[in-house]
Structures are given as C-alpha cells and as structure tokens.
Design a protein around this motif. Structure first.
Motif, PDB file in Angstrom:
ATOM      1  N   LEU A  20       0.702   5.374 -11.410  1.00  0.00           N
ATOM      2  CA  LEU A  20      -0.518   4.856 -12.025  1.00  0.00           C
ATOM      3  C   LEU A  20      -0.309   4.562 -13.505  1.00  0.00           C
ATOM      4  CD1 LEU A  20      -3.142   7.260 -10.405  1.00  0.00           C
ATOM      5  CD2 LEU A  20      -2.800   4.845  -9.845  1.00  0.00           C
ATOM      6  N   ASP A  21       0.348   5.470 -14.203  1.00  0.00           N
ATOM      7  CA  ASP A  21       0.575   5.288 -15.635  1.00  0.00           C
ATOM      8  C   ASP A  21       1.426   4.057 -15.896  1.00  0.00           C
ATOM      9  OD1 ASP A  21       0.445   5.947 -18.369  1.00  0.00           O
ATOM     10  OD2 ASP A  21       2.321   7.069 -18.253  1.00  0.00           O
ATOM     11  N   ASP A  22       2.521   3.909 -15.172  1.00  0.00           N
ATOM     12  CA  ASP A  22       3.410   2.765 -15.382  1.00  0.00           C
ATOM     13  C   ASP A  22       2.731   1.447 -15.008  1.00  0.00           C
ATOM     14  OD1 ASP A  22       5.375   4.495 -16.213  1.00  0.00           O
ATOM     15  OD2 ASP A  22       6.518   4.436 -14.340  1.00  0.00           O
ATOM     16  N   ASP A  66       8.880   4.944   0.239  1.00  0.00           N
ATOM     17  CA  ASP A  66       9.895   4.881  -0.817  1.00  0.00           C
ATOM     18  C   ASP A  66       9.342   5.262  -2.186  1.00  0.00           C
ATOM     19  OD1 ASP A  66       8.343   2.693  -1.439  1.00  0.00           O
ATOM     20  OD2 ASP A  66       9.937   1.203  -1.218  1.00  0.00           O
ATOM     21  N   GLY A  67       8.043   5.614  -2.260  1.00  0.00           N
ATOM     22  CA  GLY A  67       7.454   6.057  -3.512  1.00  0.00           C
ATOM     23  C   GLY A  67       7.213   4.959  -4.529  1.00  0.00           C
ATOM     24  N   ALA A  68       7.177   3.707  -4.088  1.00  0.00           N
ATOM     25  CA  ALA A  68       7.033   2.595  -5.023  1.00  0.00           C
ATOM     26  C   ALA A  68       5.589   2.153  -5.218  1.00  0.00           C
ATOM     27  CB  ALA A  68       7.866   1.400  -4.550  1.00  0.00           C
ATOM     28  N   ALA A  69       4.662   2.634  -4.415  1.00  0.00           N
ATOM     29  CA  ALA A  69       3.275   2.184  -4.528  1.00  0.00           C
ATOM     30  C   ALA A  69       2.350   3.239  -3.950  1.00  0.00           C
ATOM     31  CB  ALA A  69       3.073   0.854  -3.790  1.00  0.00           C
ATOM     32  N   CYS A  70       1.120   3.263  -4.458  1.00  0.00           N
ATOM     33  CA  CYS A  70       0.129   4.210  -3.960  1.00  0.00           C
ATOM     34  C   CYS A  70      -1.266   3.604  -4.066  1.00  0.00           C
ATOM     35  CB  CYS A  70       0.171   5.529  -4.744  1.00  0.00           C
ATOM     36  SG  CYS A  70      -0.269   5.384  -6.491  1.00  0.00           S
ATOM     37  N   ALA A  71      -2.172   4.121  -3.264  1.00  0.00           N
ATOM     38  CA  ALA A  71      -3.566   3.680  -3.287  1.00  0.00           C
ATOM     39  C   ALA A  71      -4.461   4.900  -3.185  1.00  0.00           C
ATOM     40  CB  ALA A  71      -3.852   2.721  -2.125  1.00  0.00           C
ATOM     41  N   LEU A  72      -5.484   4.950  -4.034  1.00  0.00           N
ATOM     42  CA  LEU A  72      -6.419   6.074  -4.095  1.00  0.00           C
ATOM     43  C   LEU A  72      -7.743   5.638  -3.480  1.00  0.00           C
ATOM     44  CD1 LEU A  72      -4.244   6.577  -6.351  1.00  0.00           C
ATOM     45  CD2 LEU A  72      -6.023   7.813  -7.599  1.00  0.00           C
ATOM     46  N   TRP A  73      -8.178   6.367  -2.451  1.00  0.00           N
ATOM     47  CA  TRP A  73      -9.396   6.034  -1.712  1.00  0.00           C
ATOM     48  C   TRP A  73     -10.369   7.199  -1.709  1.00  0.00           C
ATOM     49  CZ3 TRP A  73     -10.271   1.261   0.491  1.00  0.00           C
ATOM     50  CH2 TRP A  73      -9.161   0.416   0.650  1.00  0.00           C
ATOM     51  N   LEU A  74     -11.655   6.880  -1.793  1.00  0.00           N
ATOM     52  CA  LEU A  74     -12.724   7.844  -1.580  1.00  0.00           C
ATOM     53  C   LEU A  74     -13.619   7.345  -0.459  1.00  0.00           C
ATOM     54  CD1 LEU A  74     -13.876   8.725  -5.223  1.00  0.00           C
ATOM     55  CD2 LEU A  74     -12.531  10.163  -3.684  1.00  0.00           C
ATOM     56  N   SER A  75     -14.114   8.253   0.356  1.00  0.00           N
ATOM     57  CA  SER A  75     -15.104   7.916   1.371  1.00  0.00           C
ATOM     58  C   SER A  75     -16.483   8.199   0.786  1.00  0.00           C
ATOM     59  CB  SER A  75     -14.879   8.754   2.638  1.00  0.00           C
ATOM     60  OG  SER A  75     -13.648   8.424   3.237  1.00  0.00           O
ATOM     61  N   VAL A  76     -17.271   7.153   0.601  1.00  0.00           N
ATOM     62  CA  VAL A  76     -18.581   7.282  -0.021  1.00  0.00           C
ATOM     63  C   VAL A  76     -19.647   7.269   1.072  1.00  0.00           C
ATOM     64  CG1 VAL A  76     -20.203   6.290  -1.686  1.00  0.00           C
ATOM     65  CG2 VAL A  76     -17.730   6.118  -2.081  1.00  0.00           C
ATOM     66  N   PRO A  77     -20.464   8.319   1.171  1.00  0.00           N
ATOM     67  CA  PRO A  77     -21.495   8.355   2.206  1.00  0.00           C
ATOM     68  C   PRO A  77     -22.653   7.420   1.885  1.00  0.00           C
ATOM     69  CG  PRO A  77     -21.663  10.284   0.807  1.00  0.00           C
ATOM     70  CD  PRO A  77     -20.433   9.550   0.357  1.00  0.00           C
ATOM     71  N   TRP A 130     -10.374   3.208  -5.281  1.00  0.00           N
ATOM     72  CA  TRP A 130     -10.511   3.570  -6.686  1.00  0.00           C
ATOM     73  C   TRP A 130      -9.436   2.881  -7.521  1.00  0.00           C
ATOM     74  CZ3 TRP A 130     -12.898   8.720  -8.283  1.00  0.00           C
ATOM     75  CH2 TRP A 130     -12.972   8.820  -9.674  1.00  0.00           C
ATOM     76  N   MET A 131      -8.177   3.054  -7.104  1.00  0.00           N
ATOM     77  CA  MET A 131      -7.067   2.447  -7.828  1.00  0.00           C
ATOM     78  C   MET A 131      -5.937   2.181  -6.850  1.00  0.00           C
ATOM     79  SD  MET A 131      -6.847   4.710 -11.351  1.00  0.00           S
ATOM     80  CE  MET A 131      -6.153   3.360 -12.323  1.00  0.00           C
ATOM     81  N   ILE A 132      -5.131   1.186  -7.184  1.00  0.00           N
ATOM     82  CA  ILE A 132      -3.901   0.925  -6.442  1.00  0.00           C
ATOM     83  C   ILE A 132      -2.830   0.596  -7.455  1.00  0.00           C
ATOM     84  CG2 ILE A 132      -4.506  -1.500  -6.039  1.00  0.00           C
ATOM     85  CD1 ILE A 132      -3.032  -1.175  -3.303  1.00  0.00           C
ATOM     86  N   ALA A 133      -1.631   1.120  -7.247  1.00  0.00           N
ATOM     87  CA  ALA A 133      -0.558   0.945  -8.214  1.00  0.00           C
ATOM     88  C   ALA A 133       0.744   0.640  -7.502  1.00  0.00           C
ATOM     89  CB  ALA A 133      -0.399   2.205  -9.069  1.00  0.00           C
TER      90      ALA A 133
END
Length: 207
Positions: A20-22, A66-77, A130-133
C-alpha cells in the motif's frame, strides 16, 4: 496462467503495508493528505498500517500468491456504511482517533475520512473495495483486475452490489470497464484532487 489469489492473514501484515505504501506514494489523494515527498515517505506508511489493521480485523484482504498485489474489502450491511477512516459509519469519532494515532498535527488525515463517509451510500448491503495496491514494477499486468474480478464474481452470484472511491482518473477508467459507474457527484477535496464514488450493480448470469 491465471493469477493465484489467497486470503491474507496476520503474518502478511508487513507485506500489505509495504504494498500500500509503495503503490500510493504517487497517488493524488495520498499527495494531498501528505504533501511533500519527504513528509509522505516518512509518514504515509502509518496510515496504510492503520488501514491494514482495521481490515484484517473487520474485513478481508486478498493478496496474489507472489505478493505483488493486494485488495482490502469490507462487507457493509444494509442501512450502514464504512466511515472511510476506521469502522462503523455511526462512529463519528473514528476519523479523529485515526488522526491521533497516525499524524496528530495533520487535519487532512481526519478530513479525508469524514469526506468519504459523507458520500458513501447507505441503505443496501454491499462489498466495499477500500483500497487496492499493485507493486509499482508489476502494474499493467492485470493483477489488480484479477483481484477485483474474483470478488465481483462472488457479488454477482450473491446478488450483491459493490462500491469504491476512485482516487485517480486512471483507476476510474479501470473501474468503469469492470462495471462501476459514478454515483452522485465527484468529491472535490478542498484545494486538492477529485475522487469518484462508484457503484456497481450485480450482473445477472446470461440465461
């Protein structure tokens, strides 16, 4: 060969924070929250760590094998929304607590949470990206698209909408290709860049 995706755990925390920082060092919104390259390099990672901790506790983080990308998700009611700064939409103190923990003298850390909360749709349950990197050296390989589509496929099966805020014109165009459309008006940050609140209705399988 397809992209292999797994769910991140506590042991992946540092990997996710670093991604996320990079990935967001040159993002227009990150540049507005943390103006100046040296200041951003010294401080930005604290906000990314706070977001990571929140989503590890309350949502789900997907990461490529491979640790090159990530995505942060929340389930909103239904009848609720995430406040953009840490937790339940009814928690008006969340952005202030985030600022105190991350960068107490920086009012924009708190302001971005309150402004995004103000445009976040409520009333229907949805998946919130929320975010994707993607690591800077791996962008353009389709990793981000693969991460998003894996969740959108589930949304379609479960008849669940999805929501996000695009922080750049480039990301907005990607999300449009995935079926997201602008909801309401763009969010113009004070003396800063524009964000695009975007909503995606689930797609029904073709009969």
């Amino acid at each position: 060969m397809g992209v292999v995706i797994r769910t991140a755990g506590e042991g992946d925390r540092e990997l996710v924070v670093r991604l996320l920082d990079d990935a967001f060092q040159d993002d227009p919104v990150s540049g507005w929250v943390f103006p100046g390259d040296a200041y951003r390099r010294a401080t930005h990672h604290r906000l990314m760590a706070a977001f990571t901790d929140l989503v590890l506790a309350e949502g789900r983080i997907d990461v490529t094998e491979d640790g090159a990308a990530c995505a942060l998700w929340l389930s909103v009611p239904a009848d609720d929304h995430a406040d953009g700064a840490g937790g339940d939409g009814a928690d008006d103190d969340g952005p202030a607590r985030l600022r105190a923990a991350v960068d107490p003298d920086n009012e924009r850390v708190e302001l971005i949470g309150r402004l995004t909360a103000g445009v976040h749709p409520s009333g229907r349950a949805h998946a919130y990206l929320w975010m994707i990197a993607v690591a800077p050296g791996r962008q353009g390989e389709g990793l981000g698209t693969a991460l998003i589509e894996s969740v959108l496929d589930r949304c379609d099966r479960e008849d669940l909408p999805a929501y996000l805020e695009a922080s750049s014109d480039r990301s907005r165009r990607l999300y449009e290709r995935l079926g997201f459309t602008l909801t309401g008006r763009p969010l113009d940050l004070p003396d800063g860049p524009r964000m695009w609140p975007m909503w995606r209705e689930p797609r029904r399988p073709a009969r």
